[in-house]
Design a protein around this motif. Structure first.
Motif, PDB file in Angstrom:
ATOM      1  N   UNK A  63     -18.457   5.365  46.910  1.00  0.00           N
ATOM      2  CA  UNK A  63     -17.520   5.903  47.902  1.00  0.00           C
ATOM      3  C   UNK A  63     -16.134   6.137  47.271  1.00  0.00           C
ATOM      4  N   UNK A  64     -15.761   5.226  46.375  1.00  0.00           N
ATOM      5  CA  UNK A  64     -14.463   5.384  45.714  1.00  0.00           C
ATOM      6  C   UNK A  64     -14.447   6.656  44.878  1.00  0.00           C
ATOM      7  N   UNK A  65     -15.554   6.981  44.222  1.00  0.00           N
ATOM      8  CA  UNK A  65     -15.578   8.209  43.417  1.00  0.00           C
ATOM      9  C   UNK A  65     -15.461   9.442  44.316  1.00  0.00           C
ATOM     10  N   UNK A  66     -16.041   9.388  45.508  1.00  0.00           N
ATOM     11  CA  UNK A  66     -15.885  10.485  46.471  1.00  0.00           C
ATOM     12  C   UNK A  66     -14.423  10.598  46.887  1.00  0.00           C
ATOM     13  N   UNK A  68     -11.761   9.592  45.302  1.00  0.00           N
ATOM     14  CA  UNK A  68     -10.950  10.075  44.183  1.00  0.00           C
ATOM     15  C   UNK A  68     -11.038  11.589  44.047  1.00  0.00           C
ATOM     16  N   UNK A  69     -12.239  12.133  44.214  1.00  0.00           N
ATOM     17  CA  UNK A  69     -12.406  13.589  44.150  1.00  0.00           C
ATOM     18  C   UNK A  69     -11.625  14.256  45.276  1.00  0.00           C
ATOM     19  N   UNK A  70     -11.745  13.736  46.478  1.00  0.00           N
ATOM     20  CA  UNK A  70     -11.056  14.342  47.624  1.00  0.00           C
ATOM     21  C   UNK A  70      -9.543  14.283  47.430  1.00  0.00           C
ATOM     22  N   UNK A  71      -9.030  13.162  46.958  1.00  0.00           N
ATOM     23  CA  UNK A  71      -7.580  13.058  46.708  1.00  0.00           C
ATOM     24  C   UNK A  71      -7.149  14.031  45.618  1.00  0.00           C
ATOM     25  N   UNK A  72      -7.937  14.141  44.565  1.00  0.00           N
ATOM     26  CA  UNK A  72      -7.620  15.075  43.495  1.00  0.00           C
ATOM     27  C   UNK A  72      -7.615  16.516  43.973  1.00  0.00           C
ATOM     28  N   UNK A  73      -8.606  16.877  44.761  1.00  0.00           N
ATOM     29  CA  UNK A  73      -8.681  18.238  45.293  1.00  0.00           C
ATOM     30  C   UNK A  73      -7.529  18.491  46.266  1.00  0.00           C
ATOM     31  N   UNK A  74      -7.157  17.503  47.039  1.00  0.00           N
ATOM     32  CA  UNK A  74      -6.036  17.668  47.965  1.00  0.00           C
ATOM     33  C   UNK A  74      -4.742  17.926  47.196  1.00  0.00           C
ATOM     34  N   UNK A  75      -4.503  17.144  46.166  1.00  0.00           N
ATOM     35  CA  UNK A  75      -3.309  17.356  45.340  1.00  0.00           C
ATOM     36  C   UNK A  75      -3.327  18.747  44.713  1.00  0.00           C
ATOM     37  N   UNK A  76      -4.453  19.115  44.128  1.00  0.00           N
ATOM     38  CA  UNK A  76      -4.569  20.427  43.482  1.00  0.00           C
ATOM     39  C   UNK A  76      -4.362  21.542  44.504  1.00  0.00           C
ATOM     40  N   UNK A  97      -6.309  25.878  54.626  1.00  0.00           N
ATOM     41  CA  UNK A  97      -6.111  24.908  53.550  1.00  0.00           C
ATOM     42  C   UNK A  97      -7.043  23.705  53.664  1.00  0.00           C
ATOM     43  N   UNK A  98      -7.138  23.097  54.818  1.00  0.00           N
ATOM     44  CA  UNK A  98      -8.006  21.923  54.965  1.00  0.00           C
ATOM     45  C   UNK A  98      -9.461  22.292  54.709  1.00  0.00           C
ATOM     46  N   UNK A  99      -9.914  23.417  55.250  1.00  0.00           N
ATOM     47  CA  UNK A  99     -11.299  23.841  55.037  1.00  0.00           C
ATOM     48  C   UNK A  99     -11.582  24.064  53.556  1.00  0.00           C
ATOM     49  N   UNK A 100     -10.616  24.600  52.836  1.00  0.00           N
ATOM     50  CA  UNK A 100     -10.784  24.790  51.394  1.00  0.00           C
ATOM     51  C   UNK A 100     -10.891  23.447  50.677  1.00  0.00           C
ATOM     52  N   UNK A 101     -10.132  22.462  51.133  1.00  0.00           N
ATOM     53  CA  UNK A 101     -10.202  21.127  50.531  1.00  0.00           C
ATOM     54  C   UNK A 101     -11.586  20.523  50.742  1.00  0.00           C
ATOM     55  N   UNK A 102     -12.110  20.643  51.944  1.00  0.00           N
ATOM     56  CA  UNK A 102     -13.447  20.110  52.241  1.00  0.00           C
ATOM     57  C   UNK A 102     -14.491  20.803  51.371  1.00  0.00           C
ATOM     58  N   UNK A 103     -14.440  22.120  51.331  1.00  0.00           N
ATOM     59  CA  UNK A 103     -15.422  22.897  50.563  1.00  0.00           C
ATOM     60  C   UNK A 103     -15.320  22.621  49.070  1.00  0.00           C
ATOM     61  N   UNK A 104     -14.125  22.696  48.532  1.00  0.00           N
ATOM     62  CA  UNK A 104     -13.941  22.516  47.087  1.00  0.00           C
ATOM     63  C   UNK A 104     -14.286  21.093  46.659  1.00  0.00           C
ATOM     64  N   UNK A 108     -17.070  20.230  43.940  1.00  0.00           N
ATOM     65  CA  UNK A 108     -16.626  19.495  42.763  1.00  0.00           C
ATOM     66  C   UNK A 108     -17.434  18.201  42.620  1.00  0.00           C
ATOM     67  N   UNK A 109     -17.556  17.459  43.714  1.00  0.00           N
ATOM     68  CA  UNK A 109     -18.287  16.191  43.656  1.00  0.00           C
ATOM     69  C   UNK A 109     -19.745  16.411  43.266  1.00  0.00           C
ATOM     70  N   UNK A 110     -20.405  17.359  43.908  1.00  0.00           N
ATOM     71  CA  UNK A 110     -21.825  17.606  43.639  1.00  0.00           C
ATOM     72  C   UNK A 110     -22.057  18.119  42.219  1.00  0.00           C
ATOM     73  N   UNK A 111     -21.152  18.915  41.695  1.00  0.00           N
ATOM     74  CA  UNK A 111     -21.338  19.420  40.336  1.00  0.00           C
ATOM     75  C   UNK A 111     -21.116  18.326  39.297  1.00  0.00           C
ATOM     76  N   UNK A 112     -20.301  17.332  39.627  1.00  0.00           N
ATOM     77  CA  UNK A 112     -20.032  16.240  38.688  1.00  0.00           C
ATOM     78  C   UNK A 112     -20.983  15.056  38.873  1.00  0.00           C
ATOM     79  N   UNK A 113     -21.712  15.033  39.978  1.00  0.00           N
ATOM     80  CA  UNK A 113     -22.626  13.922  40.285  1.00  0.00           C
ATOM     81  C   UNK A 113     -23.987  14.499  40.651  1.00  0.00           C
ATOM     82  N   UNK A 114     -24.716  14.899  39.632  1.00  0.00           N
ATOM     83  CA  UNK A 114     -25.988  15.603  39.834  1.00  0.00           C
ATOM     84  C   UNK A 114     -27.004  14.770  40.618  1.00  0.00           C
TER      85      UNK A 114
END
Length: 133
Positions: A63-66, A68-76, A97-104, A108-114
């Motif tokens: 859950x923490x890795x999820x 971290x990804x969401x926080x990183x995407x929000x900052x970006x 903006x929020x919808x883009x954060x959810x989607x991205x 990002x998470x799925x591509x990094x966590x196969x």
């Protein structure tokens, strides 16, 4: 630059901390992210505070890795939105903006966590909640 004011809210001096934490858009986006995640909203005022909060939160490592990804995407996303406001040919839309954060963050998470089996529907509802079967 014509002004030192924030190009998004025009109510503060533009600094990195203002753009990512204190701008009215940033505070709204962070609040919405934490409502989506059903977490109490922390009050970071800089990147270090965010990472301290992430280190101290008591959730499983998956859950923490999820998170971290969401926080990183929000900052970006906030930084990218700011850059589009200043340098883009047309202003970005706040409403997406929020919808883009959810989607991205999902992509990002799925591509990094196969090995992740989280579905899009579960992500939309709350990626930190494990669905019961």
């Amino acid at each position: 630059m014509d002004s030192l004011s924030c190009p998004i809210c025009d109510s503060g001096i533009e600094t990195t901390n203002h753009s990512l934490w204190f701008c009215s858009l940033a505070t709204t986006v962070w609040q919405r992210v934490f409502v989506w995640l059903d977490l109490p909203s922390p009050s970071p005022s800089n990147l270090r505070d965010l990472y301290f909060w992430l280190d101290d939160i008591h959730i499983s490592s998956s859950r923490k890795s999820i998170l971290e990804v969401i926080c990183g995407v929000t900052l970006w996303s906030l930084w990218n939105f700011r850059n589009e406001m200043i340098f883009g040919t047309c202003p970005p839309r706040r409403s997406t903006l929020f919808d883009k954060i959810v989607d991205c963050s999902y992509r990002w998470y799925c591509s990094r966590n196969k090995l992740s089996s989280i579905s899009w529907n579960n992500w939309l509802q709350n990626p930190l909640v494990v669905p019961t079967l």
